[in-house]
Design an enzyme around this catalytic site. Structure first.
Site, short mmCIF file in Angstrom:
data_model
loop_
_atom_site.label_atom_id
_atom_site.label_comp_id
_atom_site.label_asym_id
_atom_site.label_seq_id
_atom_site.Cartn_x
_atom_site.Cartn_y
_atom_site.Cartn_z
N THR A 75 0.85 -1.20 0.00
CA THR A 75 0.00 0.00 0.00
C THR A 75 0.88 1.25 0.00
O THR A 75 0.69 2.16 -0.82
CB THR A 75 -0.93 0.01 1.24
OG1 THR A 75 -1.78 -1.14 1.16
CG2 THR A 75 -1.77 1.26 1.30
N GLN A 186 0.86 -9.44 -6.03
CA GLN A 186 0.29 -10.79 -6.22
C GLN A 186 1.16 -11.66 -7.12
O GLN A 186 0.87 -12.84 -7.31
CB GLN A 186 -1.12 -10.69 -6.82
CG GLN A 186 -2.17 -10.15 -5.87
CD GLN A 186 -2.40 -11.05 -4.65
OE1 GLN A 186 -2.09 -12.25 -4.67
NE2 GLN A 186 -2.91 -10.47 -3.59
N SER A 206 5.23 -6.89 -1.76
CA SER A 206 4.75 -6.96 -0.38
C SER A 206 5.21 -8.26 0.27
O SER A 206 5.01 -9.34 -0.28
CB SER A 206 3.21 -6.92 -0.39
OG SER A 206 2.72 -7.16 0.90
N THR A 244 12.70 4.83 11.33
CA THR A 244 13.70 3.81 11.68
C THR A 244 13.40 2.52 10.94
O THR A 244 12.27 2.03 10.98
CB THR A 244 13.67 3.55 13.22
OG1 THR A 244 13.86 4.80 13.87
CG2 THR A 244 14.73 2.56 13.64
N CYS A 331 -9.41 -6.05 1.09
CA CYS A 331 -9.25 -4.61 1.31
C CYS A 331 -10.55 -3.87 1.10
O CYS A 331 -10.76 -2.80 1.61
CB CYS A 331 -8.19 -4.05 0.37
SG CYS A 331 -6.87 -5.19 0.06
#
Ligand code: PMP
Length: 383
Positions: A75, A186, A206, A244, A331
């Site tokens: 995202t 995906q 991701s 960080t 989502c």
């Protein structure tokens, strides 16, 4: 009484963390907790390890270390690609496919954007794409594999169009760059993501979809691409993404990506075998059922429209009987709107609301699918 095992068929939403990824993370929660940006020995060591992990990710993708920007997942990487580039070119526009994930679609709505239509199989129309590129277009964003129907976009062909448009811009003295971004969230388990072979300038990955920890991922940004930060602060990640660095998550992500990219061909065959069985049987059992998406589809995603059914109700019935699947993407689960992906490929609102998504992964078995088919048939007859 022994608890009956549930059948999980929502791998496109989340994957369990592999033991390799978990092991790779462990030391960073205790012995190696240091902030990679501080000045003492332990931190310098953390900095070295961060650089090694970045370099590992880069070499898996055929990229250079400075081209990898760690983010909190796909995202954020998608938001960074869209807003980070468009902020540098305020007068420019972006083209996105009409079936992009919300994390591309939504930031694109905050800038000048145009949508590239897709055909009934969910594949972008290359002629229309080419015609939509105007002198102000700076970015094209087309997801590699659609998360709802699994359609695979011809990213290499799009890259060729982009290259020829760039040549034309040189001839026209138009010095606006034209970048190609793909959301590969995906695709990482099943397709080759070697950057040179793909021909993209930006790519989103991701960790949470590839048996790594959630909340981490990266954006590949080709050297020379003009992109600014959307998260500002201490200037980490080459000034493009402050905060960080989460070394534990990055270490787990790196371990997961190594496995995903070294076994994508083998995994594809295994999962495709199960998908083929599922799809052949489903239309025998429920003759009105329609499988969405065409031939060029990801091996792990099965999108089925069962006309006349209510997907929310069906999903609940399956859940009660121990089968976990999705209506569209997780989502969008809170939205009442029918899926934009499904309506973009020509489904009526009614049919979009009669569509379920099953997605397969490493622990999916033929046995589970046989059980699921029987449970699905009973649930449809029962509703
Ligand atoms: N893009 C696609 C294609 C996805 O499937 C998802 C997850 N549903 C995302 C982006 C968002 O990923 P993340 O949860 O890592 O932010």
């Amino acid at each position: 009484m022994k608890k009956r095992k549930r059948i999980y068929l929502d791998y496109a939403a989340a994957t369990p963390v592999s033991k390799e990824a978990l092991e790779a993370m462990r030391p960073y929660f205790s012995d190696k907790f240091y902030n990679p940006s501080a000045g003492y020995l332990s931190s310098r060591q953390a900095r070295i390890e961060l650089a090694e992990l970045r370099s590992d990710i880069a070499s898996i993708l055929g990229a250079r270390p400075a081209e990898i920007i760690f983010t909190s997942g796909a995202t954020e990487a998608n938001n960074l690609a869209v807003v980070g580039v468009l902020n540098e070119f305020p007068e420019a526009n972006i083209l996105i496919s009409s079936i992009e994930h919300e994390s591309v679609l939504s930031p694109a709505q905050t800038v000048h954007s145009k949508e590239i239509p897709v055909d009934n199989n969910g594949i972008v129309d290359l002629d229309k794409l080419e015609n939509l590129i105007d002198e102000h277009t700076v970015l094209i964003s087309v997801g590699f594999i659609n998360n709802e129907i699994g359609s695979i976009q011809p990213v290499k062909d799009i890259s060729k169009i982009v290259q020829s448009k760039r040549q034309k811009r040189i001839r026209d003295n138009n010095n606006r760059p034209l970048y190609l971004h793909t959301d590969a969230a995906q695709a990482t388990n099943y397709l080759d993501l070697h950057i040179n072979r793909l021909g993209v300038d930006l790519a989103t990955i991701s960790s949470g979809k590839i048996y790594g920890p959630k909340g981490v991922g990266c954006l590949y940004v080709k050297a020379g691409t003009k992109i600014g930060p959307i998260v500002r602060g201490g200037g980490q990640e080459f000034g493009i993404r402050s905060g960080t660095e989460n070394l534990a998550a990055i270490s787990g992500f790196t371990a997961a990506l190594k496995i995903a990219q070294s076994s994508h061909a083998k995994e594809s065959v295994k999962v495709l075998n199960i998908r083929n069985y599922f799809e052949t049987r489903i239309v025998e059992i429920l003759p009105k059922a329609v499988i969405n998406g065409g031939k060029k589809r990801a091996p792990h995603i099965i999108s089925i429209t069962i006309p006349g059914s209510d997907n929310e109700l069906l999903m609940m019935k399956l859940d009660e009987r121990g089968v976990e699947c999705a209506t569209g993407s997780a989502c969008m689960a809170s939205s009442d709107e029918p899926s934009k992906t499904l309506t973009s490929i020509g489904l009526s609102h009614q049919d979009a609301r009669s569509t379920l998504r099953f997605s397969l992964g490493k622990d999916s078995s033929m046995k589970d699918i046989i059980k699921t088919l029987a449970i699905l048939k009973a649930a449809v007859e029962d509703s």
